[in-house]
Structure formats: C-alpha cells, structure tokens
Design a protein around this motif. Structure first.
Motif, PDB file in Angstrom:
ATOM      1  N   VAL A 296       0.954  -1.287   0.200  1.00  0.00           N
ATOM      2  CA  VAL A 296      -0.034  -0.183   0.132  1.00  0.00           C
ATOM      3  C   VAL A 296       0.820   1.271  -0.014  1.00  0.00           C
ATOM      4  O   VAL A 296       0.744   2.272  -0.773  1.00  0.00           O
ATOM      5  CB  VAL A 296      -0.940  -0.084   1.257  1.00  0.00           C
ATOM      6  CG1 VAL A 296      -1.581   1.466   1.658  1.00  0.00           C
ATOM      7  CG2 VAL A 296      -2.127  -1.067   1.046  1.00  0.00           C
ATOM      8  N   ILE A 297       1.815   1.206   0.810  1.00  0.00           N
ATOM      9  CA  ILE A 297       2.775   2.404   0.889  1.00  0.00           C
ATOM     10  C   ILE A 297       3.474   2.674  -0.593  1.00  0.00           C
ATOM     11  O   ILE A 297       3.675   4.102  -1.078  1.00  0.00           O
ATOM     12  CB  ILE A 297       3.695   2.280   2.282  1.00  0.00           C
ATOM     13  CG1 ILE A 297       3.267   2.140   3.311  1.00  0.00           C
ATOM     14  CG2 ILE A 297       5.031   3.409   1.884  1.00  0.00           C
ATOM     15  CD1 ILE A 297       2.375   3.518   3.803  1.00  0.00           C
ATOM     16  N   GLY A 298       3.875   1.367  -1.141  1.00  0.00           N
ATOM     17  CA  GLY A 298       4.526   1.682  -2.427  1.00  0.00           C
ATOM     18  C   GLY A 298       3.601   1.937  -3.515  1.00  0.00           C
ATOM     19  O   GLY A 298       4.011   2.671  -4.296  1.00  0.00           O
ATOM     20  N   CYS A 299       2.349   1.851  -3.634  1.00  0.00           N
ATOM     21  CA  CYS A 299       1.562   2.073  -4.490  1.00  0.00           C
ATOM     22  C   CYS A 299       1.212   3.790  -4.132  1.00  0.00           C
ATOM     23  O   CYS A 299       1.025   4.450  -5.199  1.00  0.00           O
ATOM     24  CB  CYS A 299       0.019   1.459  -4.512  1.00  0.00           C
ATOM     25  SG  CYS A 299       0.166  -0.319  -5.097  1.00  0.00           S
ATOM     26  N   LEU A 300       1.097   4.191  -3.014  1.00  0.00           N
ATOM     27  CA  LEU A 300       0.820   5.463  -2.715  1.00  0.00           C
ATOM     28  C   LEU A 300       2.130   6.375  -3.315  1.00  0.00           C
ATOM     29  O   LEU A 300       1.852   7.173  -3.844  1.00  0.00           O
ATOM     30  CB  LEU A 300       0.699   5.807  -1.258  1.00  0.00           C
ATOM     31  CG  LEU A 300      -0.593   5.365  -0.447  1.00  0.00           C
ATOM     32  CD1 LEU A 300      -1.016   5.279   0.676  1.00  0.00           C
ATOM     33  CD2 LEU A 300      -1.757   6.028  -1.364  1.00  0.00           C
ATOM     34  N   LEU A 301       3.254   5.986  -3.096  1.00  0.00           N
ATOM     35  CA  LEU A 301       4.295   6.681  -3.368  1.00  0.00           C
ATOM     36  C   LEU A 301       4.667   6.514  -5.021  1.00  0.00           C
ATOM     37  O   LEU A 301       4.777   7.702  -5.637  1.00  0.00           O
ATOM     38  CB  LEU A 301       5.661   6.051  -2.880  1.00  0.00           C
ATOM     39  CG  LEU A 301       5.995   6.181  -1.437  1.00  0.00           C
ATOM     40  CD1 LEU A 301       6.996   5.354  -0.900  1.00  0.00           C
ATOM     41  CD2 LEU A 301       6.117   7.563  -1.145  1.00  0.00           C
ATOM     42  N   LEU A 302       4.245   5.596  -5.584  1.00  0.00           N
ATOM     43  CA  LEU A 302       4.071   5.508  -6.938  1.00  0.00           C
ATOM     44  C   LEU A 302       3.155   6.236  -7.715  1.00  0.00           C
ATOM     45  O   LEU A 302       3.402   7.192  -8.574  1.00  0.00           O
ATOM     46  CB  LEU A 302       3.535   3.981  -7.535  1.00  0.00           C
ATOM     47  CG  LEU A 302       3.732   3.856  -8.802  1.00  0.00           C
ATOM     48  CD1 LEU A 302       4.931   4.155  -9.545  1.00  0.00           C
ATOM     49  CD2 LEU A 302       3.317   2.341  -9.323  1.00  0.00           C
TER      50      LEU A 302
END
Length: 50
Positions: free
Chosen positions: A34-40
């Motif tokens: 989830v954190i990776g998708c938000l950063l992307l």
C-alpha cells in the motif's frame, strides 16, 4: 555445588528468526504494498500532471 547436567525435559532453544521471516508476514507485505502504491501514484502525479 550446582548441578549443571541437562535433563531430557528441557525444551530445545528456539532458532533466531531473521529479516526474511519478518518480511514473509502477510500484514507487513500488504502494508508495504500500500505504501509503495501511494508513493508510485504520487510520483506519477508529479511527473505527468504538474
């Protein structure tokens, strides 16, 4: 004098768990995804729309 012999009823010591064991836990992997998708999404928004 102290008795230093080990009896057969002692439980074997647990093996230490390392970083790979922690990363294999599903809640942690979902959180990191989830954190990776938000950063992307934020980086794509900055690159393409601003």
């Amino acid at each position: 004098m102290l008795d230093t012999t080990q009896s057969d009823t002692d439980a074997p010591p647990e093996e230490p768990r390392g970083c790979l064991y922690a990363l294999s836990q599903p809640p942690l992997m979902i959180f990191l995804a989830v954190i990776g998708c938000l950063l992307l999404m934020a980086s794509l928004h900055d690159l393409l729309l601003l």
